[in-house]
Design a protein around this motif. Sequence first.
Motif, mmCIF file in Angstrom:
data_model
loop_
_atom_site.group_PDB
_atom_site.id
_atom_site.type_symbol
_atom_site.label_atom_id
_atom_site.label_comp_id
_atom_site.label_asym_id
_atom_site.label_seq_id
_atom_site.Cartn_x
_atom_site.Cartn_y
_atom_site.Cartn_z
ATOM 1 N N VAL A 236 0.825 -1.203 0.000
ATOM 2 C CA VAL A 236 0.000 0.000 0.000
ATOM 3 C C VAL A 236 0.856 1.248 0.000
ATOM 4 O O VAL A 236 1.807 1.366 0.781
ATOM 5 C CB VAL A 236 -0.946 0.030 1.233
ATOM 6 N N MET A 237 0.498 2.183 -0.872
ATOM 7 C CA MET A 237 1.161 3.489 -0.950
ATOM 8 C C MET A 237 0.107 4.572 -0.766
ATOM 9 O O MET A 237 -0.892 4.596 -1.480
ATOM 10 C CB MET A 237 1.865 3.663 -2.288
ATOM 11 N N MET A 238 0.317 5.454 0.212
ATOM 12 C CA MET A 238 -0.528 6.636 0.376
ATOM 13 C C MET A 238 0.182 7.832 -0.237
ATOM 14 O O MET A 238 1.389 8.017 -0.052
ATOM 15 C CB MET A 238 -0.784 6.920 1.855
ATOM 16 N N VAL A 239 -0.579 8.664 -0.951
ATOM 17 C CA VAL A 239 -0.048 9.916 -1.486
ATOM 18 C C VAL A 239 -0.934 11.037 -0.950
ATOM 19 O O VAL A 239 -2.152 11.014 -1.116
ATOM 20 C CB VAL A 239 -0.046 9.927 -3.026
ATOM 21 N N THR A 240 -0.311 12.019 -0.309
ATOM 22 C CA THR A 240 -1.078 13.070 0.345
ATOM 23 C C THR A 240 -0.445 14.434 0.142
ATOM 24 O O THR A 240 0.780 14.542 0.020
ATOM 25 C CB THR A 240 -1.220 12.770 1.853
ATOM 26 N N LYS A 241 -1.297 15.473 0.100
ATOM 27 C CA LYS A 241 -0.810 16.843 -0.110
ATOM 28 C C LYS A 241 0.105 17.309 1.012
ATOM 29 O O LYS A 241 1.023 18.090 0.783
ATOM 30 C CB LYS A 241 -1.989 17.808 -0.221
ATOM 31 N N GLY A 242 -0.194 16.863 2.229
ATOM 32 C CA GLY A 242 0.611 17.260 3.385
ATOM 33 C C GLY A 242 1.270 16.053 3.999
ATOM 34 O O GLY A 242 1.906 15.257 3.318
ATOM 35 N N THR B 250 2.670 15.952 -1.779
ATOM 36 C CA THR B 250 2.509 15.682 -3.206
ATOM 37 C C THR B 250 1.069 15.971 -3.634
ATOM 38 O O THR B 250 0.115 15.491 -3.006
ATOM 39 C CB THR B 250 2.857 14.214 -3.522
ATOM 40 N N TRP B 251 0.911 16.726 -4.682
ATOM 41 C CA TRP B 251 -0.401 17.101 -5.205
ATOM 42 C C TRP B 251 -0.739 16.188 -6.381
ATOM 43 O O TRP B 251 -0.123 16.256 -7.445
ATOM 44 C CB TRP B 251 -0.384 18.551 -5.667
ATOM 45 N N TRP C 251 2.642 15.862 -8.315
ATOM 46 C CA TRP C 251 3.784 16.782 -8.353
ATOM 47 C C TRP C 251 4.276 17.026 -6.924
ATOM 48 O O TRP C 251 3.495 17.385 -6.044
ATOM 49 C CB TRP C 251 3.390 18.098 -9.017
ATOM 50 N N ARG C 252 5.567 16.815 -6.701
ATOM 51 C CA ARG C 252 6.173 17.043 -5.393
ATOM 52 C C ARG C 252 7.410 17.926 -5.539
ATOM 53 O O ARG C 252 8.396 17.544 -6.168
ATOM 54 C CB ARG C 252 6.576 15.723 -4.742
ATOM 55 N N GLU C 253 7.320 19.135 -4.986
ATOM 56 C CA GLU C 253 8.424 20.094 -4.976
ATOM 57 C C GLU C 253 8.924 20.380 -6.385
ATOM 58 O O GLU C 253 8.469 21.284 -7.043
ATOM 59 C CB GLU C 253 9.545 19.599 -4.055
ATOM 60 N N PRO D 8 10.331 21.034 -15.111
ATOM 61 C CA PRO D 8 9.561 21.598 -14.003
ATOM 62 C C PRO D 8 9.034 23.004 -14.283
ATOM 63 O O PRO D 8 7.993 23.390 -13.769
ATOM 64 C CB PRO D 8 10.565 21.619 -12.846
ATOM 65 N N LEU D 9 9.737 23.765 -15.110
ATOM 66 C CA LEU D 9 9.313 25.137 -15.384
ATOM 67 C C LEU D 9 8.113 25.192 -16.322
ATOM 68 O O LEU D 9 7.513 26.248 -16.505
ATOM 69 C CB LEU D 9 10.472 25.932 -15.986
ATOM 70 N N GLN D 10 7.744 24.036 -16.888
ATOM 71 C CA GLN D 10 6.669 24.020 -17.866
ATOM 72 C C GLN D 10 5.361 23.438 -17.328
ATOM 73 O O GLN D 10 4.382 23.351 -18.047
ATOM 74 C CB GLN D 10 7.091 23.184 -19.095
ATOM 75 N N ILE D 11 5.337 23.066 -16.051
ATOM 76 C CA ILE D 11 4.150 22.352 -15.570
ATOM 77 C C ILE D 11 3.145 23.238 -14.862
ATOM 78 O O ILE D 11 2.065 22.826 -14.537
ATOM 79 C CB ILE D 11 4.538 21.149 -14.684
ATOM 80 N N GLY D 12 3.516 24.475 -14.550
ATOM 81 C CA GLY D 12 2.551 25.414 -14.010
ATOM 82 C C GLY D 12 2.349 25.353 -12.514
ATOM 83 O O GLY D 12 1.488 26.038 -11.975
ATOM 84 N N PHE D 13 3.129 24.551 -11.782
ATOM 85 C CA PHE D 13 2.982 24.467 -10.336
ATOM 86 C C PHE D 13 4.048 25.269 -9.600
ATOM 87 O O PHE D 13 4.231 25.120 -8.399
ATOM 88 C CB PHE D 13 3.024 23.013 -9.871
ATOM 89 N N THR D 14 4.757 26.082 -10.333
ATOM 90 C CA THR D 14 5.759 26.930 -9.700
ATOM 91 C C THR D 14 5.453 28.383 -10.039
ATOM 92 O O THR D 14 4.834 28.699 -11.049
ATOM 93 C CB THR D 14 7.175 26.590 -10.214
ATOM 94 N N GLY D 15 5.893 29.285 -9.153
ATOM 95 C CA GLY D 15 5.814 30.709 -9.423
ATOM 96 C C GLY D 15 4.444 31.208 -9.812
ATOM 97 O O GLY D 15 3.468 31.065 -9.071
ATOM 98 N N GLU D 16 4.368 31.793 -10.999
ATOM 99 C CA GLU D 16 3.151 32.451 -11.452
ATOM 100 C C GLU D 16 1.979 31.486 -11.556
ATOM 101 O O GLU D 16 0.835 31.853 -11.273
ATOM 102 C CB GLU D 16 3.390 33.125 -12.803
#
Length: 513
Positions: free
Chosen positions: A30-36, A149-150, A166-168, A392-400
């Motif tokens: 079992v693997m859990m993936v969670t935002k926090g 991880t989102w 996506w994580r970090e 990573p700069l193309q996925i939209g989860f950083t910065g703007e």
Amino acid sequence: MNYNADVLVIGGGQAALRCAIEAREQGASVMMVTKGKAGGGGSSVISDGVHSSIFSKGDSPESFYRDIMRGGKSINNTRLVRVLAEECTARVMELGEKFGIETYYEKEVATPGHSFPRRCYAGDGTGKSITHKMREYAQHIGVQWIENTWVVDLMGDGRIQGAVGWREDEWIQVAAGSTILASGGIGGLYAQSDNPLDVSGECIGMAWRHGATMQDMEFIQFYPYRLVEPKNIDLYTKLFAKGAKMLNTAGQRFMESFSRKEMETRDVLCYEMYKNGPVFLDITEVNPIQLDTISPKLAMLMKKGYDGPLRMEPVEHYSIGGISVDEYGRTGVPGLYVCGECTGGLHGANRLGGGSLTESLVFGKRTGYAAAQEAVPILQAQSLLNEQEQDPLQIGFTGEGKAVIGQYRKEIQQLMWNRVGIHRTMAGLQQAVAELNTMSRNVQQDMRLNGRASQVLADMIRSAWALSYSALTRKESRGAHQMADFAAERPEWLGNIKIQGEKSQFSPVQGSE
């Protein structure tokens, strides 16, 4: 980075942990993936740890079943209600027997809507004292987790085979024989909510996009026992059983004509608070010694000499509707299971107090069992990521990209609070549906958003749209859905609104079991 597991659980609260524990004890990896943090996220963590159990003389599963059906205005999924009523006591007892969590039973006061006292407080009165113990147990038996991880999408064509997140600064892909969504409701899409920020509804929209059916989305529960001035304090219902009252600006007790006064069910009380607001708390008849026990935070405020107004206001509290499931969390989409607040059907048009955490235990065990038993061996699912998304700069989860998501989310929150709140009108709901449609088109064309970021935002909007559209469709007032244009229940609307793909349908109740 790529991972494999027999069962993937998406979420980090009590429902997710109970699913993961049961699946692991069935022999699955079992693997859990969670935002926090596992055991540190979701609404259960910030709850007051209240469960429902049958322990009072004269009480029975049949009585509890009738109470849930009555509270849900008779449109509940009867099979789910029956399972909860029959299995709640055994699952609640496991808190102490299995997880070593101290429990306390409230034997004096029946929670609104309940015919008998059924409240069981677990831990120290906070949800995190429960989930932290469950996390320890899960870790001990070998459940693994990927935190911070989102999850942005499910993997698989025809059968769900895991998820991508996506994580970090890196993508995470988990291939799995079964995937369980236990990611909570949509409280974070309302401007006034007691839900944590990580509860934002996109996983419901994501499941719908992959073929799952939504139902009862129009029913959102608002919590009435909330002090907002001079500070935010959640109040226990027992306070009102011991003499507290709600007053309007004229000093009148507006619940006087109701048989249970301020102990009416949440749907009734919230709507009366809306009609009679602003609402003020009167505790002059509450014994100060009892106040220390019943509401320590309020007692401390009064001891400090505060003598100003105690204003109360309902907040969004719980998503009653969600993804349609059977009694084992199956969605009808192969490989996809759902558990907890992101499901629909159990509570009908209104949830009774103490039902949410109990649901997570009862159906967490069942869903984890089914997911483990029915998992299909998978070596590695096909990647969803294209070459551009490896950057990573193309996925939209950083910065703007994150800032843009935040801007859209604030727009959704205000729209939902103002147009799809406690008091609803046809005109307001029509405006909400139209604005969400426009917002959806704008997101697709917004050059500031890339790939998966726009997809996550679109899934949030899908959830908000389904709620608004279902509310617009139901032309009556029932339970937590109160329409100014249709002030009463109508027999022709005794049933459920379901949405699958681009189609919606009304399914009349077919009678009792």
